[in-house]
Design a protein around this motif. Structure first.
Motif, short mmCIF file in Angstrom:
data_model
loop_
_atom_site.label_atom_id
_atom_site.label_comp_id
_atom_site.label_asym_id
_atom_site.label_seq_id
_atom_site.Cartn_x
_atom_site.Cartn_y
_atom_site.Cartn_z
N GLY A 163 39.89 -55.49 -35.58
CA GLY A 163 38.46 -55.61 -35.26
C GLY A 163 38.17 -56.92 -34.52
O GLY A 163 37.37 -56.95 -33.60
N GLY A 164 38.85 -57.99 -34.94
CA GLY A 164 38.66 -59.29 -34.29
C GLY A 164 39.13 -59.26 -32.84
O GLY A 164 38.52 -59.88 -31.97
N ALA A 173 39.30 -56.43 -31.03
CA ALA A 173 38.38 -55.51 -30.35
C ALA A 173 37.05 -56.20 -30.04
O ALA A 173 36.41 -55.92 -29.03
N ALA A 174 36.64 -57.14 -30.90
CA ALA A 174 35.38 -57.86 -30.68
C ALA A 174 35.47 -58.74 -29.44
O ALA A 174 34.46 -59.15 -28.88
N GLN A 175 36.70 -59.06 -29.03
CA GLN A 175 36.88 -59.83 -27.79
C GLN A 175 37.12 -58.91 -26.60
O GLN A 175 37.46 -59.37 -25.52
N ASP A 176 36.97 -57.62 -26.85
CA ASP A 176 37.20 -56.60 -25.81
C ASP A 176 38.62 -56.65 -25.28
O ASP A 176 38.87 -56.44 -24.10
#
Lengths: 117, 410
Positions: free
Chosen positions: A34-35, A37-40
């Protein structure tokens, strides 16, 4: 931007974990992914469960699971976007698999489908 | 009496007549369909004040619309007979009456929804057309909702209709094999209509809420049909119920916005919350986990005001999954807030700084929130940056309020 595979290796695939432990690992893994993915920077991921696994040897001998002769087993892999191998390594450092002594995360650049690499 | 009755009927019936008419005449006659529907209401305006309101006003409107359609078809048929007699097909056109039964209205609206939300049309135009044709909003209302001028909307609709004709879009249900993909486009558009109403800066509260209600009505059309009553449609409806339940609570006395954490939960609409939970349950079938499932799950947890470990654990996991299937800066920022609730602000600040969203004012609002308990100076600095980055007046006001609160806090 390149794509890198982060391959999670467990030193010993024979260890059996309790359902609660597995659930906790799942959560930690999801927080890690998730971390990213949060940075794309997340591309894809595949978990590789140990059950129903086989190893096919060079003489076409089939054995159960990636255990026995093979010491390390692959627990799963994710593909991330990164500007450099160093950035990919930073992502790998957060992988919860590394809490286990002897476990590793291998970082490999993915070949581009351009006929050169 | 007719003074209130006609606008009310216009809102309720205009879009039905246009849709059925357009399906009857073909998408290339969308303008004519709009004209006939508008003329129908004009006739009511002219006749009712003198002759009195008919006993069944809706039946009256439908009858007039049918007549006008018949006249239009006669005219265009005469035209094609004279000009193009060699076109045999046109000679055989049988004159059928406009079918304004409930069932046909519903079918036509559903088919029209798929036609207007066709992948060949820009999403902006899909939204405009849907608001105009399927929801019956006036040009001025749409312009108010989008905080833009009537000219812009008129141009946008004009181009959109051109696109529809060029692409020869058919008013029909998509084939079974194309359904999943087409449904996705339709859901995106309806969700954007809802968001336009829910988050718009427009001060026109009535228009904003009716955008939301119309979006929900369009979803209900999909839920009422077996081929479109899919899990993700139920999930999106659940999400809208949860959001809509907070309409009353988020409005301050002066029309200002009240943030979720400061809302008086006794103003939350419990009926809508339980409806949302019901639809979220219905969405929990099949193997596909859509972003609407995840967003509805997050919105469900936000209907519980009390902070529990379970709540924030669940919200964090839902945001993790949401970001994996569909990244957005808002989701990234909200995930980081959830992370601070689960793992503490220090870890959350570290993760926030990796997001590279420093030109987004919400990023600085988030960091200010995280710093507010450990470093008030830094929190104020971030709010100052946020204030310069914020684009709208109400955002700037909210941020100024936060700065004042922080400065006066002991």
């Amino acid at each position: 931007m390149e794509e890198y595979a982060l391959i999670m290796r467990h030193e010993d695939g024979k260890k059996v974990a309790s359902p609660e432990q597995i659930q906790e690992w799942m959560k930690q893994t999801m927080d890690w992914i998730g971390g990213i993915a949060a940075q794309d920077k997340f591309v894809s991921g595949t978990g590789l469960p140990f059950d129903d696994s086989r190893v096919v040897h060079h003489n076409k001998l089939v054995t159960n699971g990636p255990f026995g002769d093979i010491k390390e087993t692959i627990g799963g892999l994710i593909v991330v976007k990164a500007k450099s191998v160093d950035e990919a390594v930073e992502f790998a450092k957060g992988c919860p698999v590394l809490h286990g002594d002897g476990n590793t995360v291998e970082v490999r650049r993915i070949a581009k489908d351009d006929g050169i690499h | 009496m007719e003074q209130q009755l006609i606008p009310h009927l216009f809102r309720a019936e205009y879009h039905k007549i246009v849709t059925v008419l357009c399906r009857h005449l073909g998408i290339e006659h969308l303008d004519e369909a709009e004209d006939i529907a508008a003329e129908t209401f004009l006739s009511a305006l002219e006749s009712w004040p003198y002759k009195g309101v008919p006993p069944n006003p809706i039946a009256w409107l439908y009858a007039v619309a049918k007549n006008k359609t018949r006249n239009f078809q006669n005219r265009s048929q005469t035209y094609s007979h004279r000009i193009a007699p060699e076109l045999k097909g046109d000679m055989n056109v049988t004159e059928t009456d406009l079918d304004l039964t409930d069932q046909n209205i519903k079918d036509s609206q559903l088919q029209m929804l798929f036609a207007l939300c066709h992948p060949s049309i820009p999403v902006e135009s899909q939204i405009g057309l849907s608001l105009r044709i399927l929801c019956g909003f006036g040009i001025e209302e749409i312009a108010n909702g989008f905080l833009t001028g009537k000219d812009v909307i008129n141009k946008r609709l004009f181009r959109a209709k051109e696109k529809l004709r060029e692409a020869k879009v058919q008013i029909e249900m998509p084939s079974e094999s194309a359904m999943t993909q087409r449904l996705e486009t339709v859901l995106t558009t309806i969700y954007l209509v809802f968001n336009e109403g829910y988050y718009s800066e427009s001060n026109d509260e009535v228009i904003r809420e009716s955008f939301c209600h119309e979006a929900m009505r369009l979803i209900r059309l999909l839920l009422d049909n077996d081929s479109t009553n899919q899990p993700e449609v139920n999930a999106l409806y659940a999400l809208m119920c949860f959001h809509a339940s907070r309409f009353k609570a988020r409005k301050g006395q002066n029309g200002d916005m009240i943030l979720h954490a400061d809302q008086n939960e006794s103003l939350w609409d419990v009926e809508l919350i339980s409806q949302g939970a019901d639809y979220l349950n219905r969405a929990s079938t099949g193997s596909k986990l859509s972003k609407y499932h995840l967003e509805a799950g997050i919105a469900y947890w936000h209907t519980k005001k009390e902070d529990t470990k379970e709540k924030w654990d669940s919200i964090l996991q839902l945001y993790n999954k949401l970001l994996i299937i569909s990244y957005s800066p808002v989701a990234a920022l909200n995930r980081t807030f959830a992370l601070s609730k689960v793992k503490g602000v220090t870890i959350a600040i570290e993760e926030a700084e990796k997001l590279k969203l420093s030109d987004n004012h919400f990023y600085h609002v988030l960091l200010a929130e995280l710093y507010s308990l450990i470093n008030r100076r830094k929190a104020v600095d971030h709010l100052m940056t946020a204030s310069t980055l914020a684009k709208t007046k109400s955002d700037k006001e909210l941020i100024q309020k936060k700065i004042q609160l922080l400065k006066t806090r002991d």
